[in-house]
Write an enzyme that holds these catalytic residues in place. Structure first.
Site, short mmCIF file in Angstrom:
data_model
loop_
_atom_site.label_atom_id
_atom_site.label_comp_id
_atom_site.label_asym_id
_atom_site.label_seq_id
_atom_site.Cartn_x
_atom_site.Cartn_y
_atom_site.Cartn_z
N PHE A 1 38.26 43.84 52.77
CA PHE A 1 38.14 42.45 53.20
C PHE A 1 38.92 41.54 52.25
O PHE A 1 39.36 41.98 51.21
CB PHE A 1 36.67 42.01 53.27
CG PHE A 1 35.91 42.16 51.97
CD1 PHE A 1 35.88 41.14 51.02
CD2 PHE A 1 35.23 43.34 51.69
CE1 PHE A 1 35.19 41.29 49.82
CE2 PHE A 1 34.53 43.50 50.49
CZ PHE A 1 34.51 42.47 49.56
N TYR A 58 39.88 40.70 37.23
CA TYR A 58 38.51 40.24 37.50
C TYR A 58 37.44 40.67 36.52
O TYR A 58 36.31 40.19 36.60
CB TYR A 58 38.13 40.64 38.93
CG TYR A 58 38.98 39.93 39.96
CD1 TYR A 58 38.85 38.56 40.15
CD2 TYR A 58 39.95 40.61 40.70
CE1 TYR A 58 39.65 37.89 41.07
CE2 TYR A 58 40.75 39.95 41.62
CZ TYR A 58 40.60 38.59 41.80
OH TYR A 58 41.39 37.92 42.70
N LEU A 80 42.91 29.60 38.87
CA LEU A 80 41.96 30.63 39.30
C LEU A 80 40.64 30.46 38.56
O LEU A 80 39.57 30.49 39.17
CB LEU A 80 42.54 32.03 39.02
CG LEU A 80 41.55 33.18 39.26
CD1 LEU A 80 41.10 33.25 40.71
CD2 LEU A 80 42.15 34.52 38.82
C1 LIG Z 1 46.00 36.32 40.53
C2 LIG Z 1 46.21 34.81 40.62
C3 LIG Z 1 45.27 34.24 41.67
C4 LIG Z 1 45.92 34.20 39.25
O1 LIG Z 1 45.91 32.77 39.34
P1 LIG Z 1 46.20 31.84 38.07
O2 LIG Z 1 45.82 30.46 38.45
O3 LIG Z 1 47.57 32.09 37.58
O4 LIG Z 1 45.13 32.39 37.00
P2 LIG Z 1 44.55 31.59 35.72
O5 LIG Z 1 45.67 30.78 35.12
O6 LIG Z 1 43.34 30.82 36.12
O7 LIG Z 1 44.16 32.80 34.79
C5 LIG Z 1 42.82 33.09 34.41
C6 LIG Z 1 42.89 34.26 33.46
O8 LIG Z 1 43.28 35.43 34.22
C7 LIG Z 1 44.48 35.98 33.66
N1 LIG Z 1 45.28 36.48 34.77
C8 LIG Z 1 45.61 35.78 35.87
N2 LIG Z 1 46.33 36.57 36.71
C9 LIG Z 1 46.45 37.76 36.10
C10 LIG Z 1 47.09 38.97 36.46
N3 LIG Z 1 47.75 39.08 37.63
N4 LIG Z 1 47.01 40.02 35.61
C11 LIG Z 1 46.33 39.88 34.45
N5 LIG Z 1 45.70 38.75 34.05
C12 LIG Z 1 45.76 37.71 34.88
C13 LIG Z 1 45.14 34.85 32.93
O9 LIG Z 1 46.00 35.33 31.91
C14 LIG Z 1 43.93 34.13 32.37
O10 LIG Z 1 43.46 34.85 31.23
P3 LIG Z 1 42.55 34.17 30.09
O11 LIG Z 1 41.17 34.06 30.68
O12 LIG Z 1 42.59 35.17 28.99
O13 LIG Z 1 43.17 32.86 29.79
C15 LIG Z 1 47.69 34.48 41.01
O14 LIG Z 1 48.53 35.07 40.06
C16 LIG Z 1 48.10 34.96 42.39
O15 LIG Z 1 47.94 34.23 43.37
N6 LIG Z 1 48.64 36.19 42.50
C17 LIG Z 1 49.14 36.71 43.78
C18 LIG Z 1 48.03 36.92 44.80
C19 LIG Z 1 46.94 37.79 44.24
O16 LIG Z 1 47.16 38.86 43.67
N7 LIG Z 1 45.68 37.32 44.42
C20 LIG Z 1 44.51 38.05 44.00
C21 LIG Z 1 43.97 38.77 45.21
S1 LIG Z 1 42.65 39.84 44.79
#
Ligand SMILES: CC(C)(COP(=O)(O)OP(=O)(O)OC[C@H]1O[C@@H](n2cnc3c(N)ncnc32)[C@H](O)[C@@H]1OP(=O)(O)O)[C@@H](O)C(=O)NCCC(=O)NCCS
Length: 394
Positions: free
Chosen positions: A394, A119, A90
């Site tokens: 959205f 975010y 992400l």
């Molecule tokens: C949310 C999502 C996209 C995160 O992707 P990811 O590749 O695991 O995220 P990253 O490894 O790049 O994490 C970046 C940072 O965000 C944090 N983070 C990621 N997901 C998080 C969550 N759900 N809750 C809290 N923190 C989160 C990580 O701990 C990391 O923190 P740091 O900056 O302190 O290291 C993924 O978990 C996902 O697809 N979730 C289900 C769908 C969803 O909810 N999408 C978002 C729609 S708005």
């Protein structure tokens, strides 16, 4: 590896989204949203041939306090496969996507968050609040001082599409958080697909010259309820007339509606306790990309002369700016003067539409200033006489 999406990637993207969000999006609905993208709008993360991450920008237009319209990068379909989570995908996709957002000239970006903890680190702050109300319709009586309001018709939403679109357009141009609705999205809403009904009836529509309601009924099982899917009122008279009509749905037990925290509905009733607040939740999140342009776009309720130190985390935005407001209009330029106010870019996004008060962030030590009178002065300046409300999800 990161790359842009090509036409052939959309089936895999649809499957990834379904895996991450729990349901498959209708292909025609997907085509409607896709029509709101530009070339290079989608960043994919790939592991070999497999698409394991994605993030997309929709080309949107946001209304700010005072009624100006800003191009907004609307981020959506953010997903990372459960096989590849918490490895920085992400973060990598957002770094690339925000570079493209700057290159494309968007002054502001917005998104809706599946979880409120993701975010802020990327400079986004919750900027509108969605209040969900459930009205006990059978016990909800209009206050005797409230006059009768007429002018509502029960209509077929497809036949009255132009009237609905006209009312929405007038509403969104005056409401902070309002979004332009492209034709493809109206087509999609009015297609009223079974998959969009979530167990409810087809759409009903109530039309007033200055407002409309779209709703579904849920009549299976024990209770009979109304789920308002869109309540749009440009005038107080339309708000009153539409609520009188909804409250007249005699066989229905409850009415559920999403609105903003300042909705005057409780004042229409003899007994405001017949309204249960189901939730107050963040809706639109904003990241201010071009601080001078965005702060100069809105109007303000009082004069201000202050130096803001805006701190951004991962994506490296922010900076120091002098904000001067006279007679409602702002002038904002980079500054090297000592700052009067320190806050994160996320907090600036949260106060921008007037839905959250700077003084609340000051109390939480997330907006720091030496002058104890500064937070309440900022409260007044950043307030909006039209309450902020997200145009659509959205
Ligand atoms: C949310 C999502 C996209 C995160 O992707 P990811 O590749 O695991 O995220 P990253 O490894 O790049 O994490 C970046 C940072 O965000 C944090 N983070 C990621 N997901 C998080 C969550 N759900 N809750 C809290 N923190 C989160 C990580 O701990 C990391 O923190 P740091 O900056 O302190 O290291 C993924 O978990 C996902 O697809 N979730 C289900 C769908 C969803 O909810 N999408 C978002 C729609 S708005």
């Amino acid at each position: 590896m990161l790359r842009s999406a090509g036409d052939d990637d959309w089936p895999a993207m649809r499957r990834l989204a379904a895996t991450c969000f729990g349901s498959f999006r209708d292909p025609d609905t997907l085509a409607a949203w896709r029509s709101m993208t530009r070339p290079d709008s989608v960043v994919l993360a790939c592991d070999g041939d497999d698409v394991v991450g994605m993030a997309m920008v929709l080309d949107l237009e946001l209304t700010v306090p005072g009624g100006r319209l800003l191009p907004m990068a609307g981020i959506t379909w953010v997903a990372v496969a459960p096989t590849h989570r918490r490895r920085g995908l992400l973060r990598a996709m957002f770094t690339e996507l925000h570079r493209r957002i700057i290159d494309a000239g968007y002054p502001i970006a917005g998104l809706l968050a599946s979880e409120a903890t993701i975010y802020e680190r990327f400079g986004y702050g919750p900027a509108t609040v969605e209040t969900t109300l459930r009205v006990d319709r059978r016990a909800a009586h209009l206050h005797p001082d409230v006059p009768r309001a007429d002018g509502v018709r029960v209509v077929d939403p497809v036949e009255h599409r132009d009237a609905l679109a006209d009312v929405y357009e007038r509403w969104r141009r005056r409401t902070p958080g309002g979004l332009h609705t492209p034709t493809a999205l109206w087509d999609d809403v009015l297609a009223d697909r079974e998959s969009a009904r979530r167990g409810g009836s087809q759409h009903f529509a109530l039309l007033h010259p200055d407002g409309f309601v779209m709703y579904r009924t849920h009549v299976a099982g024990t209770g009979k309820s109304v789920e308002v899917t869109k309540f749009t009122a440009v005038t107080a008279q339309a708000h009153l007339a539409l609520w009188q009509t909804l409250l007249g749905l005699d066989l229905m037990e409850t009415i559920t509606v999403d609105t903003h925290p300042a909705d005057p509905l409780p004042y229409l009733l003899v007994d405001p306790r017949r309204i249960e607040k189901v939730a107050d939740e963040d809706a639109l999140w904003l990241r201010i990309v071009d601080i001078p342009k965005v702060l100069e776009a809105r109007t303000y309720a009082s004069d201000v002369d202050t130096v803001l130190e805006v701190v951004d985390g991962v994506l490296g935005g922010g900076g120091r700016y002098r904000l001067t407001v006279r007679d409602g209009r702002a002038h904002c330029v980079p500054s090297t003067a000592d700052p009067d106010v320190r806050l994160s870019l996320s907090v600036l996004g949260s106060i921008y539409l007037g839905a959250h008060r700077p003084s609340a962030f000051a109390t939480a030590h997330r907006l720091i200033c030496e002058d104890p009178s500064a937070p309440s002065a900022l409260d007044l300046a950043f307030s909006s006489d039209v309450p902020a409300e997200l145009g659509y999800g959205f």
